[in-house]
Design an enzyme around this catalytic site. Structure first.
Site, PDB file in Angstrom:
ATOM      1  N   GLU A  10       9.639   1.085  10.613  1.00  0.00           N
ATOM      2  CA  GLU A  10      10.702   2.060  10.346  1.00  0.00           C
ATOM      3  C   GLU A  10      10.053   3.419  10.504  1.00  0.00           C
ATOM      4  OE1 GLU A  10      13.727   1.358   9.923  1.00  0.00           O
ATOM      5  OE2 GLU A  10      13.743  -0.731   9.288  1.00  0.00           O
ATOM      6  N   CYS A  44      13.753  10.452   6.803  1.00  0.00           N
ATOM      7  CA  CYS A  44      13.776   9.966   8.188  1.00  0.00           C
ATOM      8  C   CYS A  44      15.187  10.020   8.763  1.00  0.00           C
ATOM      9  CB  CYS A  44      13.231   8.555   8.254  1.00  0.00           C
ATOM     10  SG  CYS A  44      14.065   7.454   7.122  1.00  0.00           S
ATOM     11  N   GLU A  73      10.293  15.947  14.983  1.00  0.00           N
ATOM     12  CA  GLU A  73      10.731  15.693  13.609  1.00  0.00           C
ATOM     13  C   GLU A  73       9.999  16.680  12.702  1.00  0.00           C
ATOM     14  OE1 GLU A  73       9.327  12.102  11.623  1.00  0.00           O
ATOM     15  OE2 GLU A  73      11.335  11.844  10.806  1.00  0.00           O
ATOM     16  N   LYS A 127       0.844  -1.197   0.000  1.00  0.00           N
ATOM     17  CA  LYS A 127       0.000   0.000   0.000  1.00  0.00           C
ATOM     18  C   LYS A 127       0.881   1.249   0.000  1.00  0.00           C
ATOM     19  CE  LYS A 127      -1.755   2.838   2.778  1.00  0.00           C
ATOM     20  NZ  LYS A 127      -1.674   4.030   1.898  1.00  0.00           N
TER      21      LYS A 127
HETATM   22  P1  NAD Z   1       2.495   8.379   7.652  1.00  0.00           P
HETATM   23  O1  NAD Z   1       2.791   7.600   8.885  1.00  0.00           O
HETATM   24  O2  NAD Z   1       1.484   9.430   7.709  1.00  0.00           O
HETATM   25  O3  NAD Z   1       2.051   7.409   6.466  1.00  0.00           O
HETATM   26  C1  NAD Z   1       2.827   6.297   6.066  1.00  0.00           C
HETATM   27  C2  NAD Z   1       1.917   5.272   5.415  1.00  0.00           C
HETATM   28  O4  NAD Z   1       0.989   4.797   6.387  1.00  0.00           O
HETATM   29  C3  NAD Z   1       1.075   5.805   4.250  1.00  0.00           C
HETATM   30  O5  NAD Z   1       0.960   4.799   3.259  1.00  0.00           O
HETATM   31  C4  NAD Z   1      -0.265   6.053   4.917  1.00  0.00           C
HETATM   32  O6  NAD Z   1      -1.340   5.969   4.013  1.00  0.00           O
HETATM   33  C5  NAD Z   1      -0.336   4.918   5.899  1.00  0.00           C
HETATM   34  N1  NAD Z   1      -1.236   5.153   7.046  1.00  0.00           N
HETATM   35  C6  NAD Z   1      -1.557   6.339   7.598  1.00  0.00           C
HETATM   36  N2  NAD Z   1      -2.450   6.147   8.612  1.00  0.00           N
HETATM   37  C7  NAD Z   1      -2.656   4.828   8.693  1.00  0.00           C
HETATM   38  C8  NAD Z   1      -3.443   3.998   9.538  1.00  0.00           C
HETATM   39  N3  NAD Z   1      -4.202   4.520  10.505  1.00  0.00           N
HETATM   40  N4  NAD Z   1      -3.415   2.676   9.327  1.00  0.00           N
HETATM   41  C9  NAD Z   1      -2.649   2.140   8.364  1.00  0.00           C
HETATM   42  N5  NAD Z   1      -1.885   2.853   7.539  1.00  0.00           N
HETATM   43  C10 NAD Z   1      -1.880   4.178   7.707  1.00  0.00           C
HETATM   44  O7  NAD Z   1       3.914   8.908   7.190  1.00  0.00           O
HETATM   45  P2  NAD Z   1       4.239   9.841   5.977  1.00  0.00           P
HETATM   46  O8  NAD Z   1       3.786  11.223   6.326  1.00  0.00           O
HETATM   47  O9  NAD Z   1       3.789   9.219   4.704  1.00  0.00           O
HETATM   48  O10 NAD Z   1       5.840   9.774   5.986  1.00  0.00           O
HETATM   49  C11 NAD Z   1       6.610  10.544   6.834  1.00  0.00           C
HETATM   50  C12 NAD Z   1       7.085   9.754   8.048  1.00  0.00           C
HETATM   51  O11 NAD Z   1       7.722   8.561   7.641  1.00  0.00           O
HETATM   52  C13 NAD Z   1       8.120  10.498   8.840  1.00  0.00           C
HETATM   53  O12 NAD Z   1       7.838  10.419  10.209  1.00  0.00           O
HETATM   54  C14 NAD Z   1       9.414   9.766   8.533  1.00  0.00           C
HETATM   55  O13 NAD Z   1      10.407   9.867   9.502  1.00  0.00           O
HETATM   56  C15 NAD Z   1       8.944   8.383   8.346  1.00  0.00           C
HETATM   57  N6  NAD Z   1       9.903   7.620   7.551  1.00  0.00           N
HETATM   58  C16 NAD Z   1      10.670   6.672   8.174  1.00  0.00           C
HETATM   59  C17 NAD Z   1      11.603   5.954   7.455  1.00  0.00           C
HETATM   60  C18 NAD Z   1      12.458   4.901   8.109  1.00  0.00           C
HETATM   61  O14 NAD Z   1      12.958   4.055   7.409  1.00  0.00           O
HETATM   62  N7  NAD Z   1      12.611   4.910   9.412  1.00  0.00           N
HETATM   63  C19 NAD Z   1      11.754   6.186   6.106  1.00  0.00           C
HETATM   64  C20 NAD Z   1      10.962   7.159   5.499  1.00  0.00           C
HETATM   65  C21 NAD Z   1      10.022   7.852   6.242  1.00  0.00           C
END
Ligand code: NAD
Length: 451
Positions: free
Chosen positions: A227, A261, A354, A152
């Site tokens: 992650e 991240c 962050e 997804k």
């Molecule tokens: P997000 O957590 O809002 O969304 C990530 C994914 O989760 C998306 O596909 C979203 O649709 C889905 N999602 C959102 N709510 C959900 C729920 N209730 N149930 C299931 N799925 C759900 O994150 P974002 O804004 O897309 O990305 C930014 C974040 O990602 C930052 O905090 C960043 O640090 C983190 N990130 C971490 C890594 C790592 O490897 N540690 C890498 C890249 C990004």
């Protein structure tokens, strides 16, 4: 339908059908049906199919890079590098099916052996900052270990994931092995988390959503890897090559417009070197080329969305100690100039949260112990850097920092062949390298009596 925007123009780039619960259930059913045949594919043949997929991705590399650059607003040069990593990731894990070794363990009365078994259907939920790259870190090891997947992508950036599904089919992977559902997290993502036929969730995204996923997965005791976010420290000692450290610091936090991240968004500088470091940093930040993602020379593009820009701007209000501000185009697009705040206390909001945008905080420290204390004083523990010419100090500090991925005299964190993941609230589990396979297999122990 999902209207997919181009962040550099605010125009609609594509319309794609939006998956809901029904489509997610159908994808899980296809993956479940495909699982027995996929796990039974002989290891050498599964490896060959993953190599074919890597070749097919390589053939489409330029087109995928352009699509990703437009959809995520990232510089085309970065997008090309990311697509090269996607290809390398599939090639690397194509080596895994024939190397998923078990053990024999000495026991009385028989032979004891272990097997690495696939989990079944794995749900993969990924964010918008490195859309296809992060997807490949999950899809490749999951498939190599014999699982089928439902991926997804984030609603903002579904385009390259949808291409991946088509490319996998065309490369010869059976229908149902790779499935993509482009839908909202709260609907399609949530359904994957609750679905009884999904054995595991591998998630990359924010710590807040990750917490909800860990809770949701508890209902069916799903395996989970997370992650999550970071607030990584770039620790610069006075005995470092300060010019190199300062020249490298901007892209370590402003790369991908800070939506990384691993962003080294807390720059910890030994107080005695602060003035020299800031002077060199200013030159480097002001020289950053911010602009059209499709321009070959661009180093930083826009933010992903209007909402993201609003959230980033809240950290640079009237009271913020803005020390350096780079440039940003004044035209439609979600632009934000690279911004350095100095001096910042590690207790300030800009140093604790962050920001996920091009805002760096410079935090002075007095000595090694102070640097370690400040660097570790965060809920996160993903990444970080240490700049010094003293090798023993570099190793002492590296061992003392509570973080999963570190570099010395460098800001690079991510390699296909090495483990990547976080301590503390930056996550659970490791991706990439040999370690990722642990997260997509169960260890089975078999005792065979010989007496
Ligand atoms: P997000 O957590 O809002 O969304 C990530 C994914 O989760 C998306 O596909 C979203 O649709 C889905 N999602 C959102 N709510 C959900 C729920 N209730 N149930 C299931 N799925 C759900 O994150 P974002 O804004 O897309 O990305 C930014 C974040 O990602 C930052 O905090 C960043 O640090 C983190 N990130 C971490 C890594 C790592 O490897 N540690 C890498 C890249 C990004």
């Amino acid at each position: 339908m999902i209207s997919v925007l181009e962040p550099a123009t605010e125009q609609v780039l594509a319309e794609v059908p939006q998956a809901g619960v029904e489509e997610t259930d159908a994808a899980v059913a296809r993956a479940l049906a495909a699982f027995p045949a996929w796990r039974a594919v002989a290891p050498g043949e599964r490896a060959a199919q993953l190599r074919s997929l890597a070749d097919a991705l390589e053939e489409r590399r330029e087109e995928l890079a352009t699509l990703e650059a437009r959809n995520a607003g990232k510089p085309i040069a970065d997008a090309r590098g990311e697509m090269a990593m996607v290809v390398d990731t599939f090639r690397y894990y194509a080596g895994a099916p024939e190397r998923l070794l078990g053990e024999t363990i000495p026991v009385p009365g028989g032979v004891d052996m272990t097997f690495r078994e696939p989990l079944g259907v794995v749900g993969l939920i990924v964010p918008w900052n490195f859309p296809l790259t992060i997807a490949s870190w999950k899809v490749a090891p999951a498939l190599a270990a014999g699982n089928t997947v439902v991926l997804k992508p984030a609603e903002l950036t579904p385009l390259t994931a949808l291409e991946l599904e088509r490319i996998a089919l065309a490369a010869g992977l059976a229908e149902g092995v790779v499935n993509v559902v482009a839908g909202p997290g709260r609907v399609a993502g949530q359904r994957l988390i609750e679905h009884p036929d999904v054995a595991k969730i591998a998630f990359t995204g924010s710590t807040e959503v990750g917490r909800g996923i860990a809770q949701g997965a508890a209902g069916t005791i799903k395996r989970v890897t997370l992650e999550l976010g970071g607030k990584s420290a770039n620790v610069v000692f006075a005995d470092a090559d300060l010019e190199r450290a300062a020249a490298a610091a901007p892209l370590a936090v402003f790369g991908n417009a800070g939506q990384d991240c691993c962003a080294r968004s807390r720059i910890l500088v030994e107080r005695s070197a602060l003035d020299r470091f800031m002077a060199a940093l200013e030159v480097a930040v002001e020289g950053l080329r911010v602009g059209d993602p499709l321009d070959e020379s661009t180093q930083m593009g826009p933010l992903i969305s209007a909402g993201q820009r609003e959230s980033v701007a809240a950290y640079v209000d009237g009271d913020a100690p803005v020390a350096i501000r780079g440039s940003a185009p004044e035209r439609p697009g979600f632009w934000f100039p690279p911004t350095v705040l100095c001096p910042v206390s590690n207790d300030d909001r800009a140093a604790r949260e962050e920001i996920f945008g091009p805002v760096a905080s410079v935090i002075p420290f007095v000595d090694e112990a102070d640097a370690v204390r400040l660097a570790n004083d965060t809920i996160y523990g993903l990444s970080g850097s240490i700049w010094t010419r003293d090798g023993a100090k570099a190793l002492r500090v590296a061992r003392a920092l509570e973080t999963g991925v570190l570099s010395v005299n460098s800001n690079t964190s991510v390699r296909v062949g090495t483990p990547f993941g976080g301590f503390k609230q930056s996550g659970v589990g490791r991706e990439l390298g040999p370690h990722a396979l642990d997260a997509y297999t169960e260890v089975k122990n078999v005792f065979y009596a010989t007496e």
